[in-house]
Design a protein around this motif. Sequence first.
Motif, PDB file in Angstrom:
ATOM      1  N   PRO A  71       0.812  -1.221   0.000  1.00 43.70           N
ATOM      2  CA  PRO A  71       0.000   0.000   0.000  1.00 43.70           C
ATOM      3  C   PRO A  71       0.844   1.270   0.000  1.00 43.70           C
ATOM      4  CG  PRO A  71       0.003  -1.015   2.181  1.00 43.70           C
ATOM      5  CD  PRO A  71       0.828  -1.903   1.303  1.00 43.70           C
ATOM      6  N   ARG A  72       0.494   2.209  -0.862  1.00 38.84           N
ATOM      7  CA  ARG A  72       1.289   3.443  -0.950  1.00 38.84           C
ATOM      8  C   ARG A  72       1.179   4.247   0.348  1.00 38.84           C
ATOM      9  NH1 ARG A  72       0.665   8.778  -2.910  1.00 38.84           N
ATOM     10  NH2 ARG A  72       2.680   9.586  -3.654  1.00 38.84           N
ATOM     11  N   GLU A  73      -0.050   4.388   0.864  1.00 35.79           N
ATOM     12  CA  GLU A  73      -0.239   5.203   2.065  1.00 35.79           C
ATOM     13  C   GLU A  73      -0.904   4.390   3.173  1.00 35.79           C
ATOM     14  OE1 GLU A  73      -1.659   9.333   1.615  1.00 35.79           O
ATOM     15  OE2 GLU A  73      -1.819   8.832  -0.507  1.00 35.79           O
ATOM     16  N   TYR A  74      -0.690   4.828   4.399  1.00 33.44           N
ATOM     17  CA  TYR A  74      -1.220   4.088   5.545  1.00 33.44           C
ATOM     18  C   TYR A  74      -2.744   4.233   5.671  1.00 33.44           C
ATOM     19  CZ  TYR A  74      -1.869   2.342  10.242  1.00 33.44           C
ATOM     20  OH  TYR A  74      -2.321   1.626  11.322  1.00 33.44           O
ATOM     21  N   ILE A  75      -3.248   5.451   5.549  1.00 31.88           N
ATOM     22  CA  ILE A  75      -4.694   5.658   5.737  1.00 31.88           C
ATOM     23  C   ILE A  75      -5.427   5.678   4.389  1.00 31.88           C
ATOM     24  CG2 ILE A  75      -6.457   7.306   6.532  1.00 31.88           C
ATOM     25  CD1 ILE A  75      -4.481   8.032   8.815  1.00 31.88           C
ATOM     26  N   GLU A  76      -4.916   6.453   3.442  1.00 33.45           N
ATOM     27  CA  GLU A  76      -5.640   6.650   2.177  1.00 33.45           C
ATOM     28  C   GLU A  76      -5.751   5.370   1.350  1.00 33.45           C
ATOM     29  OE1 GLU A  76      -7.139   9.573   1.406  1.00 33.45           O
ATOM     30  OE2 GLU A  76      -6.503  10.219   3.406  1.00 33.45           O
ATOM     31  N   SER A  77      -4.854   4.403   1.593  1.00 32.38           N
ATOM     32  CA  SER A  77      -4.907   3.152   0.814  1.00 32.38           C
ATOM     33  C   SER A  77      -5.819   2.103   1.455  1.00 32.38           C
ATOM     34  CB  SER A  77      -3.498   2.555   0.662  1.00 32.38           C
ATOM     35  OG  SER A  77      -2.648   3.462   0.007  1.00 32.38           O
ATOM     36  N   ARG A  80       5.001  -2.007   3.014  1.00 32.83           N
ATOM     37  CA  ARG A  80       4.343  -0.960   3.802  1.00 32.83           C
ATOM     38  C   ARG A  80       3.088  -1.461   4.509  1.00 32.83           C
ATOM     39  NH1 ARG A  80       4.913   4.150  -0.354  1.00 32.83           N
ATOM     40  NH2 ARG A  80       7.166   3.900  -0.648  1.00 32.83           N
ATOM     41  N   ALA A  81       2.776  -0.775   5.610  1.00 32.30           N
ATOM     42  CA  ALA A  81       1.570  -1.102   6.384  1.00 32.30           C
ATOM     43  C   ALA A  81       0.392  -0.268   5.887  1.00 32.30           C
ATOM     44  CB  ALA A  81       1.822  -0.824   7.857  1.00 32.30           C
ATOM     45  N   VAL A  82      -0.804  -0.721   6.234  1.00 33.75           N
ATOM     46  CA  VAL A  82      -2.024   0.029   5.928  1.00 33.75           C
ATOM     47  C   VAL A  82      -2.973  -0.149   7.109  1.00 33.75           C
ATOM     48  CG1 VAL A  82      -3.193  -1.882   4.709  1.00 33.75           C
ATOM     49  CG2 VAL A  82      -3.730   0.473   4.079  1.00 33.75           C
ATOM     50  N   LEU A  83      -3.827   0.829   7.311  1.00 34.52           N
ATOM     51  CA  LEU A  83      -4.763   0.771   8.431  1.00 34.52           C
ATOM     52  C   LEU A  83      -5.684  -0.441   8.290  1.00 34.52           C
ATOM     53  CD1 LEU A  83      -5.843   2.307  10.936  1.00 34.52           C
ATOM     54  CD2 LEU A  83      -7.383   3.518   9.369  1.00 34.52           C
ATOM     55  N   GLY A  84      -5.648  -1.316   9.266  1.00 34.91           N
ATOM     56  CA  GLY A  84      -6.457  -2.532   9.204  1.00 34.91           C
ATOM     57  C   GLY A  84      -5.912  -3.518  10.212  1.00 34.91           C
ATOM     58  N   GLU A  85      -6.664  -4.593  10.427  1.00 36.06           N
ATOM     59  CA  GLU A  85      -6.281  -5.549  11.467  1.00 36.06           C
ATOM     60  C   GLU A  85      -5.871  -6.885  10.836  1.00 36.06           C
ATOM     61  OE1 GLU A  85      -8.350  -7.505  15.343  1.00 36.06           O
ATOM     62  OE2 GLU A  85      -9.324  -5.736  14.475  1.00 36.06           O
ATOM     63  N   ALA A  86      -4.705  -7.365  11.269  1.00 36.65           N
ATOM     64  CA  ALA A  86      -4.253  -8.674  10.777  1.00 36.65           C
ATOM     65  C   ALA A  86      -5.242  -9.747  11.225  1.00 36.65           C
ATOM     66  CB  ALA A  86      -2.870  -8.985  11.333  1.00 36.65           C
ATOM     67  N   GLY A  87      -5.526 -10.687  10.346  1.00 34.58           N
ATOM     68  CA  GLY A  87      -6.464 -11.767  10.682  1.00 34.58           C
ATOM     69  C   GLY A  87      -7.914 -11.378  10.453  1.00 34.58           C
ATOM     70  N   VAL A  88      -8.158 -10.066  10.269  1.00 33.56           N
ATOM     71  CA  VAL A  88      -9.527  -9.602  10.017  1.00 33.56           C
ATOM     72  C   VAL A  88      -9.593  -8.950   8.621  1.00 33.56           C
ATOM     73  CG1 VAL A  88     -11.379  -8.061  10.789  1.00 33.56           C
ATOM     74  CG2 VAL A  88      -9.898  -9.185  12.478  1.00 33.56           C
ATOM     75  N   THR A 129      10.716   1.412  11.649  1.00 29.45           N
ATOM     76  CA  THR A 129      11.114   2.185  12.835  1.00 29.45           C
ATOM     77  C   THR A 129      12.567   1.862  13.195  1.00 29.45           C
ATOM     78  OG1 THR A 129       8.841   1.964  13.575  1.00 29.45           O
ATOM     79  CG2 THR A 129      10.404   2.807  15.183  1.00 29.45           C
ATOM     80  N   MET A 130      12.879   0.580  13.140  1.00 28.49           N
ATOM     81  CA  MET A 130      14.250   0.134  13.421  1.00 28.49           C
ATOM     82  C   MET A 130      15.233   0.741  12.412  1.00 28.49           C
ATOM     83  SD  MET A 130      16.351  -1.657  15.172  1.00 28.49           S
ATOM     84  CE  MET A 130      15.489  -2.887  16.145  1.00 28.49           C
ATOM     85  N   GLU A 131      14.810   0.839  11.146  1.00 27.38           N
ATOM     86  CA  GLU A 131      15.694   1.404  10.115  1.00 27.38           C
ATOM     87  C   GLU A 131      16.037   2.859  10.457  1.00 27.38           C
ATOM     88  OE1 GLU A 131      13.239   0.590   6.714  1.00 27.38           O
ATOM     89  OE2 GLU A 131      13.510  -1.565   6.986  1.00 27.38           O
ATOM     90  N   GLY A 132      15.029   3.639  10.864  1.00 28.56           N
ATOM     91  CA  GLY A 132      15.276   5.038  11.257  1.00 28.56           C
ATOM     92  C   GLY A 132      16.190   5.087  12.470  1.00 28.56           C
ATOM     93  N   ARG A 133      15.950   4.174  13.406  1.00 26.01           N
ATOM     94  CA  ARG A 133      16.767   4.126  14.628  1.00 26.01           C
ATOM     95  C   ARG A 133      18.227   3.797  14.273  1.00 26.01           C
ATOM     96  NH1 ARG A 133      14.124  -0.050  18.091  1.00 26.01           N
ATOM     97  NH2 ARG A 133      12.171   0.967  17.642  1.00 26.01           N
ATOM     98  N   PRO A 137       4.708  11.343   1.867  1.00 26.77           N
ATOM     99  CA  PRO A 137       3.875  11.681   3.018  1.00 26.77           C
ATOM    100  C   PRO A 137       2.719  10.677   3.161  1.00 26.77           C
ATOM    101  CG  PRO A 137       4.285  13.619   1.671  1.00 26.77           C
ATOM    102  CD  PRO A 137       4.801  12.444   0.897  1.00 26.77           C
ATOM    103  N   GLY A 138       2.456  10.263   4.381  1.00 25.71           N
ATOM    104  CA  GLY A 138       1.354   9.326   4.617  1.00 25.71           C
ATOM    105  C   GLY A 138       1.737   7.872   4.444  1.00 25.71           C
ATOM    106  N   SER A 139       2.949   7.601   3.957  1.00 23.47           N
ATOM    107  CA  SER A 139       3.371   6.193   3.822  1.00 23.47           C
ATOM    108  C   SER A 139       3.928   5.719   5.160  1.00 23.47           C
ATOM    109  CB  SER A 139       4.436   6.042   2.738  1.00 23.47           C
ATOM    110  OG  SER A 139       5.664   6.626   3.147  1.00 23.47           O
ATOM    111  N   SER A 140       3.699   4.464   5.487  1.00 21.07           N
ATOM    112  CA  SER A 140       4.197   3.966   6.777  1.00 21.07           C
ATOM    113  C   SER A 140       5.719   3.959   6.789  1.00 21.07           C
ATOM    114  CB  SER A 140       3.641   2.574   7.078  1.00 21.07           C
ATOM    115  OG  SER A 140       4.182   1.618   6.194  1.00 21.07           O
ATOM    116  N   ALA A 141       6.341   3.816   5.601  1.00 17.91           N
ATOM    117  CA  ALA A 141       7.807   3.831   5.543  1.00 17.91           C
ATOM    118  C   ALA A 141       8.338   5.184   6.021  1.00 17.91           C
ATOM    119  CB  ALA A 141       8.280   3.529   4.126  1.00 17.91           C
ATOM    120  N   ALA A 142       7.714   6.266   5.565  1.00 21.68           N
ATOM    121  CA  ALA A 142       8.165   7.606   5.966  1.00 21.68           C
ATOM    122  C   ALA A 142       7.802   7.898   7.426  1.00 21.68           C
ATOM    123  CB  ALA A 142       7.558   8.655   5.040  1.00 21.68           C
TER     124      ALA A 142
END
Length: 347
Positions: free
Chosen positions: A123-129, A148-156, A167-171, A195-200
Amino acid sequence: MVRFGDYVRVRRGSTLAIGILALALLGLAACTPDETRLPAGESKAPSVGSPEEETSGTALRVGFSQVENANPWRIAQTISLLEEADARGIELVYADAEGRTDKQLEDVKYLLAQDIDYLIFDPREYIESAPALEFAKEAGVPVILIDRAVLGEAGVDYLTRIATDFTMEGRRAAEWLIEHHGDAPLQIVEITGTPGSSAAIDRQQGFRSVIDQYPEHTVSVSATADFLRAESQRVMEHIIQSTSGQFDAVFAHNDEMAIGVTQALKNAGIQPGHDVIVVGIDGARDAVKAIIAGEMGATVIVNPYYGPVTFDVIERIDAGEEVPEFILIEDGVIDATNAQEMINQAF
Ligand code: AHR
């Protein structure tokens, strides 16, 4: 140059088709050194593969919605998935969103209408996708998230996510900077990804979580360049002007942007690696070369070769096995100590 459209269907055993696609992708990388963007083709789906393959039996049919192919990391990821599907006799229907969230949502609708068994979604963006997950649920197609991550629940809302830890990469980027150049106070410029991507979002958060522990170091400027080299060079030129070059380090959310930064610095008579330390993310070949040349300090490795792990997971799910909700792909760091030995693995 070989051109192809937005949607490509790869039938099993179509090694020739994969080769043509790979050459087209690599050719783009070679032809446009500043920015590698796939040509926008016709909106109809051209078929790739011989007519005999049209009637192939009961192989899995999988859709893959890619964000874009605008940099070497994306191209390596695309080729890895296309080649692995072909090697396993899996029919892959592939769509390139060309860096547009609205197009990616349309792509997903198209893929879901192709009678696919599974959808691989980056997914390009976390919320918009997120609407894509609803589309897939309505169509009854299970989703495997990659990268990338997107808003939603694993298993659902989706079955599993296979990814690196942004996050670890930025750290890791921040820790490298402080360990190697943290003796004097650092004014840091941050060039952020889409902007809006979980990677960023996560790379920024990981980087700041480390820097914030050191009051003497500050992120003085933060600007976005959409993970693109040419855009990063343009943004950096503007930052050099507005700050009169008063900064010590640059953290770019990917290597393409880090290379754009080094170009802008050199054009302004600032020596990257000497006057300003540049750190990137991905482990791309140009970045590893820049480290060897002393123009970049480090890059955090992000493995783009998603093909084998993704289709392993799909085949396990298809065989009725349970898979974890999150599958981590490990990363690492390249700097002057190991750049020479890592250059052959870089993409
Ligand atoms: O989502 C991963 C990021 O996306 C890669 O680091 C970047 O190069 C790509 O465009």
